[in-house]
Design a protein around this motif. Sequence first.
Motif, PDB file in Angstrom:
ATOM      1  N   GLY A  33      -8.825 -32.797  59.788  1.00 44.26           N
ATOM      2  CA  GLY A  33      -8.821 -33.665  60.974  1.00 44.26           C
ATOM      3  C   GLY A  33      -8.799 -35.142  60.639  1.00 44.26           C
ATOM      4  N   GLN A  34      -8.079 -35.514  59.599  1.00 45.31           N
ATOM      5  CA  GLN A  34      -8.050 -36.916  59.178  1.00 45.31           C
ATOM      6  C   GLN A  34      -6.623 -37.444  59.091  1.00 45.31           C
ATOM      7  OE1 GLN A  34     -10.056 -36.558  55.377  1.00 45.31           O
ATOM      8  NE2 GLN A  34     -12.012 -37.166  56.272  1.00 45.31           N
ATOM      9  N   THR A  35      -6.486 -38.745  59.355  1.00 44.99           N
ATOM     10  CA  THR A  35      -5.246 -39.442  59.057  1.00 44.99           C
ATOM     11  C   THR A  35      -5.379 -40.063  57.668  1.00 44.99           C
ATOM     12  OG1 THR A  35      -6.158 -41.396  60.183  1.00 44.99           O
ATOM     13  CG2 THR A  35      -4.640 -40.001  61.455  1.00 44.99           C
ATOM     14  N   PRO A  36      -4.282 -40.249  56.943  1.00 46.58           N
ATOM     15  CA  PRO A  36      -2.893 -40.046  57.328  1.00 46.58           C
ATOM     16  C   PRO A  36      -2.375 -38.640  57.046  1.00 46.58           C
ATOM     17  CG  PRO A  36      -2.968 -41.049  55.145  1.00 46.58           C
ATOM     18  CD  PRO A  36      -4.399 -40.872  55.602  1.00 46.58           C
ATOM     19  N   ILE A  37      -1.350 -38.292  57.852  1.00 50.56           N
ATOM     20  CA  ILE A  37      -0.530 -37.119  57.549  1.00 50.56           C
ATOM     21  C   ILE A  37       0.909 -37.627  57.474  1.00 50.56           C
ATOM     22  CG2 ILE A  37       0.384 -34.933  58.425  1.00 50.56           C
ATOM     23  CD1 ILE A  37      -2.227 -34.495  59.906  1.00 50.56           C
TER      24      ILE A  37
ATOM     25  N   VAL B  52      -0.743 -34.195  53.083  1.00 50.92           N
ATOM     26  CA  VAL B  52      -2.041 -34.594  53.612  1.00 50.92           C
ATOM     27  C   VAL B  52      -2.854 -35.235  52.504  1.00 50.92           C
ATOM     28  CG1 VAL B  52      -4.240 -33.502  54.230  1.00 50.92           C
ATOM     29  CG2 VAL B  52      -2.192 -32.919  55.514  1.00 50.92           C
ATOM     30  N   ASP B  53      -3.665 -36.228  52.856  1.00 52.43           N
ATOM     31  CA  ASP B  53      -4.566 -36.952  51.954  1.00 52.43           C
ATOM     32  C   ASP B  53      -3.814 -38.075  51.231  1.00 52.43           C
ATOM     33  OD1 ASP B  53      -7.432 -36.902  50.622  1.00 52.43           O
ATOM     34  OD2 ASP B  53      -5.966 -37.357  49.074  1.00 52.43           O
ATOM     35  N   SER B  54      -4.249 -39.290  51.478  1.00 56.97           N
ATOM     36  CA  SER B  54      -3.492 -40.466  50.999  1.00 56.97           C
ATOM     37  C   SER B  54      -3.341 -40.482  49.483  1.00 56.97           C
ATOM     38  CB  SER B  54      -4.173 -41.753  51.475  1.00 56.97           C
ATOM     39  OG  SER B  54      -5.397 -41.958  50.817  1.00 56.97           O
ATOM     40  N   ARG B  55      -4.368 -40.017  48.784  1.00 59.34           N
ATOM     41  CA  ARG B  55      -4.253 -40.104  47.322  1.00 59.34           C
ATOM     42  C   ARG B  55      -3.196 -39.145  46.793  1.00 59.34           C
ATOM     43  NH1 ARG B  55      -9.690 -40.620  43.936  1.00 59.34           N
ATOM     44  NH2 ARG B  55     -10.751 -40.784  45.924  1.00 59.34           N
TER      45      ARG B  55
ATOM     46  N   MET C 154     -15.329 -50.719  66.071  1.00 58.64           N
ATOM     47  CA  MET C 154     -14.182 -50.095  66.741  1.00 58.64           C
ATOM     48  C   MET C 154     -14.676 -48.924  67.608  1.00 58.64           C
ATOM     49  SD  MET C 154     -10.737 -48.248  65.274  1.00 58.64           S
ATOM     50  CE  MET C 154     -11.466 -46.620  65.133  1.00 58.64           C
ATOM     51  N   LYS C 155     -15.273 -47.922  66.962  1.00 61.82           N
ATOM     52  CA  LYS C 155     -15.601 -46.700  67.713  1.00 61.82           C
ATOM     53  C   LYS C 155     -16.638 -46.953  68.808  1.00 61.82           C
ATOM     54  CE  LYS C 155     -14.097 -43.342  64.327  1.00 61.82           C
ATOM     55  NZ  LYS C 155     -14.380 -42.228  63.438  1.00 61.82           N
ATOM     56  N   LYS C 156     -17.639 -47.776  68.535  1.00 66.73           N
ATOM     57  CA  LYS C 156     -18.646 -48.032  69.573  1.00 66.73           C
ATOM     58  C   LYS C 156     -18.102 -48.956  70.651  1.00 66.73           C
ATOM     59  CE  LYS C 156     -22.713 -46.824  66.901  1.00 66.73           C
ATOM     60  NZ  LYS C 156     -23.965 -47.253  66.244  1.00 66.73           N
TER      61      LYS C 156
ATOM     62  N   LEU D 100      -5.938 -49.139  62.356  1.00 63.45           N
ATOM     63  CA  LEU D 100      -7.029 -49.563  61.476  1.00 63.45           C
ATOM     64  C   LEU D 100      -7.456 -48.479  60.492  1.00 63.45           C
ATOM     65  CD1 LEU D 100      -9.264 -51.743  63.860  1.00 63.45           C
ATOM     66  CD2 LEU D 100      -7.626 -52.492  62.132  1.00 63.45           C
ATOM     67  N   CYS D 101      -6.586 -47.527  60.216  1.00 67.19           N
ATOM     68  CA  CYS D 101      -6.908 -46.520  59.193  1.00 67.19           C
ATOM     69  C   CYS D 101      -6.525 -47.099  57.828  1.00 67.19           C
ATOM     70  CB  CYS D 101      -6.143 -45.226  59.444  1.00 67.19           C
ATOM     71  SG  CYS D 101      -6.289 -44.052  58.071  1.00 67.19           S
ATOM     72  N   PRO D 102      -7.512 -47.379  56.961  1.00 69.03           N
ATOM     73  CA  PRO D 102      -7.199 -48.033  55.683  1.00 69.03           C
ATOM     74  C   PRO D 102      -6.367 -47.150  54.751  1.00 69.03           C
ATOM     75  CG  PRO D 102      -9.501 -47.351  55.736  1.00 69.03           C
ATOM     76  CD  PRO D 102      -8.948 -47.115  57.116  1.00 69.03           C
ATOM     77  N   PHE D 103      -6.528 -45.833  54.878  1.00 71.32           N
ATOM     78  CA  PHE D 103      -5.779 -44.920  53.995  1.00 71.32           C
ATOM     79  C   PHE D 103      -4.306 -44.885  54.399  1.00 71.32           C
ATOM     80  CE2 PHE D 103     -10.192 -43.589  54.356  1.00 71.32           C
ATOM     81  CZ  PHE D 103     -10.582 -43.659  53.034  1.00 71.32           C
ATOM     82  N   SER D 104      -4.053 -44.973  55.705  1.00 69.70           N
ATOM     83  CA  SER D 104      -2.672 -45.050  56.185  1.00 69.70           C
ATOM     84  C   SER D 104      -2.063 -46.394  55.784  1.00 69.70           C
ATOM     85  CB  SER D 104      -2.624 -44.895  57.703  1.00 69.70           C
ATOM     86  OG  SER D 104      -3.277 -43.714  58.098  1.00 69.70           O
TER      87      SER D 104
ATOM     88  N   ASN E 102      -4.874 -40.503  67.015  1.00 72.69           N
ATOM     89  CA  ASN E 102      -6.306 -40.818  67.020  1.00 72.69           C
ATOM     90  C   ASN E 102      -7.034 -39.579  66.512  1.00 72.69           C
ATOM     91  OD1 ASN E 102      -5.839 -43.331  68.186  1.00 72.69           O
ATOM     92  ND2 ASN E 102      -6.003 -42.538  70.264  1.00 72.69           N
ATOM     93  N   PRO E 103      -7.472 -39.566  65.256  1.00 77.39           N
ATOM     94  CA  PRO E 103      -8.018 -38.317  64.691  1.00 77.39           C
ATOM     95  C   PRO E 103      -9.221 -37.797  65.459  1.00 77.39           C
ATOM     96  CG  PRO E 103      -8.400 -40.197  63.203  1.00 77.39           C
ATOM     97  CD  PRO E 103      -7.485 -40.672  64.282  1.00 77.39           C
ATOM     98  N   TRP E 104      -9.977 -38.722  66.089  1.00 75.69           N
ATOM     99  CA  TRP E 104     -11.185 -38.323  66.805  1.00 75.69           C
ATOM    100  C   TRP E 104     -10.868 -37.526  68.073  1.00 75.69           C
ATOM    101  CZ3 TRP E 104      -9.721 -43.301  65.543  1.00 75.69           C
ATOM    102  CH2 TRP E 104      -9.109 -44.046  66.556  1.00 75.69           C
ATOM    103  N   GLU E 105      -9.609 -37.460  68.452  1.00 76.10           N
ATOM    104  CA  GLU E 105      -9.244 -36.656  69.641  1.00 76.10           C
ATOM    105  C   GLU E 105      -8.954 -35.195  69.279  1.00 76.10           C
ATOM    106  OE1 GLU E 105      -6.047 -38.845  71.458  1.00 76.10           O
ATOM    107  OE2 GLU E 105      -7.404 -40.441  72.115  1.00 76.10           O
TER     108      GLU E 105
HETATM  109  N1  GSH Z   1      -9.452 -38.745  51.633  1.00 78.51           N
HETATM  110  C1  GSH Z   1      -8.717 -39.006  52.848  1.00 78.51           C
HETATM  111  C2  GSH Z   1      -9.592 -39.802  53.790  1.00 78.51           C
HETATM  112  C3  GSH Z   1      -8.934 -39.989  55.162  1.00 78.51           C
HETATM  113  C4  GSH Z   1      -9.915 -40.469  56.223  1.00 78.51           C
HETATM  114  O1  GSH Z   1     -11.151 -40.543  56.021  1.00 78.51           O
HETATM  115  N2  GSH Z   1      -9.357 -40.810  57.386  1.00 78.51           N
HETATM  116  C5  GSH Z   1     -10.195 -41.239  58.506  1.00 78.51           C
HETATM  117  C6  GSH Z   1      -9.547 -42.430  59.235  1.00 78.51           C
HETATM  118  S1  GSH Z   1      -9.632 -43.897  58.329  1.00 78.51           S
HETATM  119  C7  GSH Z   1     -10.267 -40.165  59.562  1.00 78.51           C
HETATM  120  O2  GSH Z   1      -9.252 -39.579  59.890  1.00 78.51           O
HETATM  121  N3  GSH Z   1     -11.471 -39.919  60.124  1.00 78.51           N
HETATM  122  C8  GSH Z   1     -11.657 -38.973  61.181  1.00 78.51           C
HETATM  123  C9  GSH Z   1     -12.165 -39.601  62.453  1.00 78.51           C
HETATM  124  O3  GSH Z   1     -12.236 -40.861  62.537  1.00 78.51           O
HETATM  125  O4  GSH Z   1     -12.455 -38.854  63.394  1.00 78.51           O
HETATM  126  C10 GSH Z   1      -7.429 -39.755  52.486  1.00 78.51           C
HETATM  127  O5  GSH Z   1      -7.401 -40.452  51.459  1.00 78.51           O
HETATM  128  O6  GSH Z   1      -6.429 -39.598  53.207  1.00 78.51           O
END
Ligand code: GSH
Length: 224
Positions: free
Chosen positions: A48-52, A63-66, A116-118, A9-13, A33-36
Amino acid sequence: MWQLYQFPLCPFSRKLRLLMSEKGIGYELWRENPWEYRDEFVQMNAAGQTPILRDPERGITLVDSRGICEYFEETVEKSPLISGTAAQRAEIRRLIAMFDEVFYSGVTAPLLLERMKKRLKIDRNPPDSRLLHDAMRLGHEYLYYVDYLIDNRPWLAGATLTLADLTAAAQISVADYLGGLDWSGHEQARSWYLVIKSRPSFRPLLSERMEGIQPPENYGQIDG
Ligand SMILES: N[C@@H](CCC(=O)N[C@@H](CS)C(=O)NCC(=O)O)C(=O)O
């Protein structure tokens, strides 16, 4: 082969998967799971964010979808997704920023938190119905905006499918999975989204599930 570190459910991925598929670039999915905050993951991306995206054979980590989408736009000629005049490219980038930043922070992120997270106890705070309500109301406003754009153009940014469509559809698909969008009265937005959902690049996303969270019945439908 590219390795894409992501969760369903990562929209950037999702945006990146759509772009890579449209351009015919092969990749394999690596669950993250980035939160781990896995050590190896944070070493690859200090944010600490996906996607990589990683190609271990060539020693490349992106790193960074854009930035990654721009990388492929510059290096892969097939199916240009940020093209046209400078003004047209600026319009594509305006819409990408709008959906990646404003839609994400106002709609997708609160839905991910509440639904999702809650639910998965990643976040242990109590549910916040106000936050959910505001996110869904803003989502409704955005569907009006998509209606307006599609009333005036075949695709969001103009005459052809661009990264703006893929970005918007990626964010919208996550909000839709989490039951955050009310499509009633949004015929233009719905018809645009159905066309995108029907593309081969979108099919794998629609059949994927986040464990413990089921989407609404019409989430995967591509026939209206
Ligand atoms: N600007 C970044 C944003 C990436 C982003 O915010 N990813 C979220 C997941 S959708 C993330 O990893 N959040 C950290 C977390 O949930 O702990 C991109 O475009 O890749």
